[in-house]
Enzyme design. Structure first.
Site, PDB file in Angstrom:
ATOM      1  N   GLY A   1       0.821  -1.212   0.000  1.00 34.15           N
ATOM      2  CA  GLY A   1       0.000   0.000   0.000  1.00 34.15           C
ATOM      3  C   GLY A   1       0.852   1.258   0.000  1.00 34.15           C
ATOM      4  O   GLY A   1       2.087   1.207   0.016  1.00 34.15           O
TER       5      GLY A   1
ATOM      6  N   ASP B   1      -2.443 -13.598   5.582  1.00 39.56           N
ATOM      7  CA  ASP B   1      -3.650 -12.783   5.411  1.00 39.56           C
ATOM      8  C   ASP B   1      -4.222 -12.457   6.791  1.00 39.56           C
ATOM      9  O   ASP B   1      -4.206 -13.300   7.689  1.00 39.56           O
ATOM     10  CB  ASP B   1      -4.692 -13.563   4.592  1.00 39.56           C
TER      11      ASP B   1
ATOM     12  N   SER C   1      -6.782   5.998  12.947  1.00 36.36           N
ATOM     13  CA  SER C   1      -7.166   6.999  11.941  1.00 36.36           C
ATOM     14  C   SER C   1      -7.977   8.149  12.526  1.00 36.36           C
ATOM     15  O   SER C   1      -8.811   7.942  13.420  1.00 36.36           O
ATOM     16  CB  SER C   1      -8.004   6.296  10.869  1.00 36.36           C
TER      17      SER C   1
ATOM     18  N   GLU D   1     -10.355   9.293  11.096  1.00 40.59           N
ATOM     19  CA  GLU D   1     -11.752   8.965  10.783  1.00 40.59           C
ATOM     20  C   GLU D   1     -12.495   8.529  12.057  1.00 40.59           C
ATOM     21  O   GLU D   1     -13.722   8.606  12.119  1.00 40.59           O
ATOM     22  CB  GLU D   1     -11.766   7.862   9.706  1.00 40.59           C
TER      23      GLU D   1
ATOM     24  N   TYR E   1     -16.016   1.840   8.427  1.00 43.96           N
ATOM     25  CA  TYR E   1     -14.548   1.874   8.511  1.00 43.96           C
ATOM     26  C   TYR E   1     -14.111   2.534   9.821  1.00 43.96           C
ATOM     27  O   TYR E   1     -13.258   2.026  10.546  1.00 43.96           O
ATOM     28  CB  TYR E   1     -13.982   2.637   7.305  1.00 43.96           C
TER      29      TYR E   1
ATOM     30  N   LYS F   1      -7.441  11.340  -7.033  1.00 39.61           N
ATOM     31  CA  LYS F   1      -8.444  11.400  -8.098  1.00 39.61           C
ATOM     32  C   LYS F   1      -8.361  12.763  -8.786  1.00 39.61           C
ATOM     33  O   LYS F   1      -8.435  12.870 -10.009  1.00 39.61           O
ATOM     34  CB  LYS F   1      -9.838  11.175  -7.495  1.00 39.61           C
TER      35      LYS F   1
HETATM   36  P1  NAP Z   1      -3.687   1.375   1.191  1.00 38.89           P
HETATM   37  O1  NAP Z   1      -2.826   2.060   0.207  1.00 38.89           O
HETATM   38  O2  NAP Z   1      -5.114   1.099   0.854  1.00 38.89           O
HETATM   39  O3  NAP Z   1      -2.985  -0.024   1.572  1.00 38.89           O
HETATM   40  C1  NAP Z   1      -3.673  -1.023   2.299  1.00 38.89           C
HETATM   41  C2  NAP Z   1      -2.785  -2.267   2.376  1.00 38.89           C
HETATM   42  O4  NAP Z   1      -3.479  -3.280   3.138  1.00 38.89           O
HETATM   43  C3  NAP Z   1      -2.454  -2.883   1.025  1.00 38.89           C
HETATM   44  O5  NAP Z   1      -1.111  -3.315   1.058  1.00 38.89           O
HETATM   45  C4  NAP Z   1      -3.389  -4.099   0.979  1.00 38.89           C
HETATM   46  O6  NAP Z   1      -2.914  -5.151   0.180  1.00 38.89           O
HETATM   47  C5  NAP Z   1      -3.357  -4.516   2.441  1.00 38.89           C
HETATM   48  N1  NAP Z   1      -4.463  -5.432   2.824  1.00 38.89           N
HETATM   49  C6  NAP Z   1      -5.773  -5.159   2.785  1.00 38.89           C
HETATM   50  N2  NAP Z   1      -6.456  -6.227   3.234  1.00 38.89           N
HETATM   51  C7  NAP Z   1      -5.566  -7.191   3.583  1.00 38.89           C
HETATM   52  C8  NAP Z   1      -5.645  -8.518   4.110  1.00 38.89           C
HETATM   53  N3  NAP Z   1      -6.827  -9.093   4.369  1.00 38.89           N
HETATM   54  N4  NAP Z   1      -4.510  -9.208   4.352  1.00 38.89           N
HETATM   55  C9  NAP Z   1      -3.332  -8.655   4.063  1.00 38.89           C
HETATM   56  N5  NAP Z   1      -3.168  -7.406   3.562  1.00 38.89           N
HETATM   57  C10 NAP Z   1      -4.275  -6.686   3.311  1.00 38.89           C
HETATM   58  O7  NAP Z   1      -3.709   2.170   2.584  1.00 38.89           O
HETATM   59  P2  NAP Z   1      -2.677   3.298   3.135  1.00 38.89           P
HETATM   60  O8  NAP Z   1      -3.157   4.633   2.716  1.00 38.89           O
HETATM   61  O9  NAP Z   1      -1.297   2.865   2.844  1.00 38.89           O
HETATM   62  O10 NAP Z   1      -2.973   3.197   4.698  1.00 38.89           O
HETATM   63  C11 NAP Z   1      -2.223   2.311   5.538  1.00 38.89           C
HETATM   64  C12 NAP Z   1      -2.985   2.090   6.833  1.00 38.89           C
HETATM   65  O11 NAP Z   1      -3.153   3.337   7.505  1.00 38.89           O
HETATM   66  C13 NAP Z   1      -4.392   1.538   6.668  1.00 38.89           C
HETATM   67  O12 NAP Z   1      -4.654   0.718   7.798  1.00 38.89           O
HETATM   68  C14 NAP Z   1      -5.288   2.759   6.708  1.00 38.89           C
HETATM   69  O13 NAP Z   1      -6.580   2.420   7.135  1.00 38.89           O
HETATM   70  C15 NAP Z   1      -4.538   3.590   7.729  1.00 38.89           C
HETATM   71  N6  NAP Z   1      -4.679   5.046   7.625  1.00 38.89           N
HETATM   72  C16 NAP Z   1      -4.427   5.676   6.452  1.00 38.89           C
HETATM   73  C17 NAP Z   1      -4.505   7.056   6.383  1.00 38.89           C
HETATM   74  C18 NAP Z   1      -4.218   7.803   5.100  1.00 38.89           C
HETATM   75  O14 NAP Z   1      -4.591   8.988   5.012  1.00 38.89           O
HETATM   76  N7  NAP Z   1      -3.537   7.193   4.139  1.00 38.89           N
HETATM   77  C19 NAP Z   1      -4.843   7.810   7.541  1.00 38.89           C
HETATM   78  C20 NAP Z   1      -5.083   7.123   8.729  1.00 38.89           C
HETATM   79  C21 NAP Z   1      -4.985   5.737   8.772  1.00 38.89           C
HETATM   80  P3  NAP Z   1      -3.259  -5.258  -1.409  1.00 38.89           P
HETATM   81  O15 NAP Z   1      -2.191  -4.439  -2.098  1.00 38.89           O
HETATM   82  O16 NAP Z   1      -3.157  -6.717  -1.643  1.00 38.89           O
HETATM   83  O17 NAP Z   1      -4.638  -4.694  -1.604  1.00 38.89           O
HETATM   84  N1  GDD Z   2     -12.946   9.539  -2.503  1.00 39.68           N
HETATM   85  C1  GDD Z   2     -13.632  10.646  -2.856  1.00 39.68           C
HETATM   86  N2  GDD Z   2     -14.041  10.774  -4.158  1.00 39.68           N
HETATM   87  N3  GDD Z   2     -13.880  11.590  -1.934  1.00 39.68           N
HETATM   88  C2  GDD Z   2     -14.545  12.705  -2.328  1.00 39.68           C
HETATM   89  C3  GDD Z   2     -14.976  12.897  -3.644  1.00 39.68           C
HETATM   90  C4  GDD Z   2     -14.723  11.881  -4.611  1.00 39.68           C
HETATM   91  O1  GDD Z   2     -15.087  11.978  -5.783  1.00 39.68           O
HETATM   92  N4  GDD Z   2     -15.584  14.112  -3.723  1.00 39.68           N
HETATM   93  C5  GDD Z   2     -15.524  14.660  -2.501  1.00 39.68           C
HETATM   94  N5  GDD Z   2     -14.906  13.801  -1.652  1.00 39.68           N
HETATM   95  C6  GDD Z   2     -14.684  14.026  -0.205  1.00 39.68           C
HETATM   96  C7  GDD Z   2     -15.224  12.900   0.673  1.00 39.68           C
HETATM   97  O2  GDD Z   2     -16.643  13.015   0.827  1.00 39.68           O
HETATM   98  C8  GDD Z   2     -14.432  13.137   1.944  1.00 39.68           C
HETATM   99  O3  GDD Z   2     -15.085  14.094   2.736  1.00 39.68           O
HETATM  100  C9  GDD Z   2     -13.108  13.746   1.448  1.00 39.68           C
HETATM  101  O4  GDD Z   2     -13.308  14.066   0.066  1.00 39.68           O
HETATM  102  C10 GDD Z   2     -11.885  12.833   1.581  1.00 39.68           C
HETATM  103  O5  GDD Z   2     -12.196  11.584   0.999  1.00 39.68           O
HETATM  104  P1  GDD Z   2     -11.052  10.459   0.788  1.00 39.68           P
HETATM  105  O6  GDD Z   2      -9.912  11.018   0.046  1.00 39.68           O
HETATM  106  O7  GDD Z   2     -11.748   9.267   0.200  1.00 39.68           O
HETATM  107  O8  GDD Z   2     -10.518  10.184   2.261  1.00 39.68           O
HETATM  108  P2  GDD Z   2     -11.250   9.931   3.666  1.00 39.68           P
HETATM  109  O9  GDD Z   2     -11.051  11.169   4.483  1.00 39.68           O
HETATM  110  O10 GDD Z   2     -12.628   9.415   3.495  1.00 39.68           O
HETATM  111  O11 GDD Z   2     -10.386   8.731   4.272  1.00 39.68           O
HETATM  112  C11 GDD Z   2      -8.970   8.736   4.192  1.00 39.68           C
HETATM  113  O12 GDD Z   2      -8.446   9.338   5.353  1.00 39.68           O
HETATM  114  C12 GDD Z   2      -8.684   8.634   6.576  1.00 39.68           C
HETATM  115  C13 GDD Z   2      -8.057   9.466   7.714  1.00 39.68           C
HETATM  116  O13 GDD Z   2      -8.912  10.503   8.077  1.00 39.68           O
HETATM  117  C14 GDD Z   2      -8.513   7.292   4.037  1.00 39.68           C
HETATM  118  O14 GDD Z   2      -7.132   7.270   3.770  1.00 39.68           O
HETATM  119  C15 GDD Z   2      -8.744   6.486   5.310  1.00 39.68           C
HETATM  120  O15 GDD Z   2      -8.140   5.183   5.177  1.00 39.68           O
HETATM  121  C16 GDD Z   2      -8.103   7.238   6.476  1.00 39.68           C
HETATM  122  O16 GDD Z   2      -8.272   6.525   7.673  1.00 39.68           O
END
Ligand code: NAP
Ligand code: GDD
Length: 329
Positions: free
Chosen positions: A13, A58, A125, A127, A149, A192
């Site tokens: 990821g 997994d 998170s 969230e 989530y 996006k």
């Molecule tokens: P990501 O890009 O969606 O990566 C998720 C990873 O989890 C991928 O490697 C995926 O593998 C793996 N995975 C999902 N289901 C699995 C399973 N059943 N067994 C083994 N591996 C599995 O997410 P990210 O943005 O790097 O986020 C990393 C972590 O931080 C997540 O837990 C997310 O919820 C959390 N988080 C993210 C953010 C953010 O803004 N990015 C903020 C707060 C918390 P595949 O490649 O096989 O799909």
């Molecule tokens: N994805 C998406 N697509 N979001 C949209 C769009 C669209 O076309 N238009 C508006 N948004 C708004 C969503 O409604 C949301 O309020 C905001 O953009 C951010 O959406 P995402 O980028 O999908 O992220 P998220 O905030 O829902 O969740 C991410 O951040 C969390 C931490 O606060 C993810 O990375 C989660 O895994 C993570 O925990």
């Protein structure tokens, strides 16, 4: 000192790949967990493939987790794997709970049995704050999750705290606010938009369909945030930390910056499409990361405008376009 071993779930990821880069630079032996798939999904770790070890397991399979930990003998375990896309959690709430909630218990239980001295990081998170009860949000802010989530992440957070308090594990939970990068999945809003803007600039698309432009997030750069994860596991005592920039911006602001970056007026291209609205929205997230600054010495390095520019530039380059300078020339 002996070389340390890190084990990363979710290494394929966004965060897993940046964390692997960071830990390799720190001299770690880096091992990653991947789930079996009919085609490999290793694009984000292709550049370090020969320097890391990958193991199949997994989060749904307890035995596979115990087996992989006993093979790897980690000093540090980073649990980044999860179903991480919020909208999908309404379509697959039970599977989301299996991965994102119960998966944490499975991994903690395997760690407790196999390598109880390994240090553990849980990817919690912002969230979890959902319908925020105070602003800005800190370690003391009550949770009010707004999606399946978010609910699953609250479970993962508290089971981590509970295993620390029940069994004395060195288990930390990082409450990370949104963090982005050119490696962000294409369905998340920042990527996006950057990808959509690049396509429009290169003549490959003529519109960008989005949902709620008024939602506000505290957006940082993923490369900065993986450093915070590592810092948490280097402290004397395990604890929980909020990680964010302390700035909040609307989706509309990100849209405007991204279109401005390529010299286009966003209002001519963005179409509001109700299919991207959510059943329950998180309106505003804003971090108070004062504890992380004081105790970890952590601060973000990449600003919001620089992050936007970095992502748009990366998508322009990836889509085979010329750099902005030559486009403008
Ligand atoms: P990501 O890009 O969606 O990566 C998720 C990873 O989890 C991928 O490697 C995926 O593998 C793996 N995975 C999902 N289901 C699995 C399973 N059943 N067994 C083994 N591996 C599995 O997410 P990210 O943005 O790097 O986020 C990393 C972590 O931080 C997540 O837990 C997310 O919820 C959390 N988080 C993210 C953010 C953010 O803004 N990015 C903020 C707060 C918390 P595949 O490649 O096989 O799909
Ligand atoms: N994805 C998406 N697509 N979001 C949209 C769009 C669209 O076309 N238009 C508006 N948004 C708004 C969503 O409604 C949301 O309020 C905001 O953009 C951010 O959406 P995402 O980028 O999908 O992220 P998220 O905030 O829902 O969740 C991410 O951040 C969390 C931490 O606060 C993810 O990375 C989660 O895994 C993570 O925990």
């Amino acid at each position: 000192m002996a070389r340390k071993t890190a084990f990363i779930t979710g290494i394929t990821g966004q965060d897993g790949s940046y964390l692997a880069d960071f830990l390799l630079d720190q001299g770690y032996r880096v091992c990653g967990m991947v789930r079996r798939s009919s085609t490999e999904n290793f694009q984000r770790i292709e550049h370090i493939r020969s320097r890391i070890e990958l193991y199949q397991a997994d989060l749904l399979d307890q035995t596979s987790l115990a087996q992989v930990l006993s093979q790897v003998h980690p000093d540090e375990v980073y649990n980044l794997a999860a179903m991480s896309f919020v909208p999908t959690s309404w379509q697959q709430p039970v599977l989301t709970a299996e991965y994102t909630a119960l998966g944490v218990t499975r991994l903690l239980d395997a760690l407790r049995a196999v390598c109880p001295h390994a240090r553990f990081y849980q990817a919690s998170s912002s969230e979890m704050f959902g319908k925020v009860q105070q602003t800005p949000q800190s370690e003391d802010t009550p949770f009010y999750p707004r999606s399946p989530y978010g609910v699953a992440k609250v479970y993962g957070h508290y089971i981590t705290v509970n295993y620390r308090e029940s069994y004395g594990l060195f288990a930390c939970s990082g409450v990370l606010f949104n963090h982005e990068s050119p490696r962000r999945g294409l369905e998340f809003v920042t990527r996006k938009i950057s990808h959509g803007v690049a396509k429009i600039r290169l003549g490959l698309a003529h519109e960008l369909r989005l949902g709620n432009l008024q939602a506000k997030r505290d957006w940082g750069f993923a490369g900065d945030y993986v450093r915070a994860m590592w810092l948490m596991l280097q402290q004397e005592k395990p604890d929980d930390y909020v990680i964010g920039t302390g700035e909040t911006h609307s989706v509309e602001e990100y849209v405007q910056l991204a279109f401005d970056h390529v010299g286009l007026d966003w209002r001519k291209y963005v179409v509001i499409d109700p299919q991207f609205y959510r059943p329950a929205e998180v309106d505003l997230l804003l971090a108070d990361a004062g504890k992380a600054k004081r105790q970890l010495g952590w601060q973000p390095k990449v600003s919001f405008p620089d992050l936007t520019a970095m992502m748009v530039e990366a998508d322009l380059a990836a889509l085979g376009g010329q750099r902005l300078a030559s486009l403008a020339a």
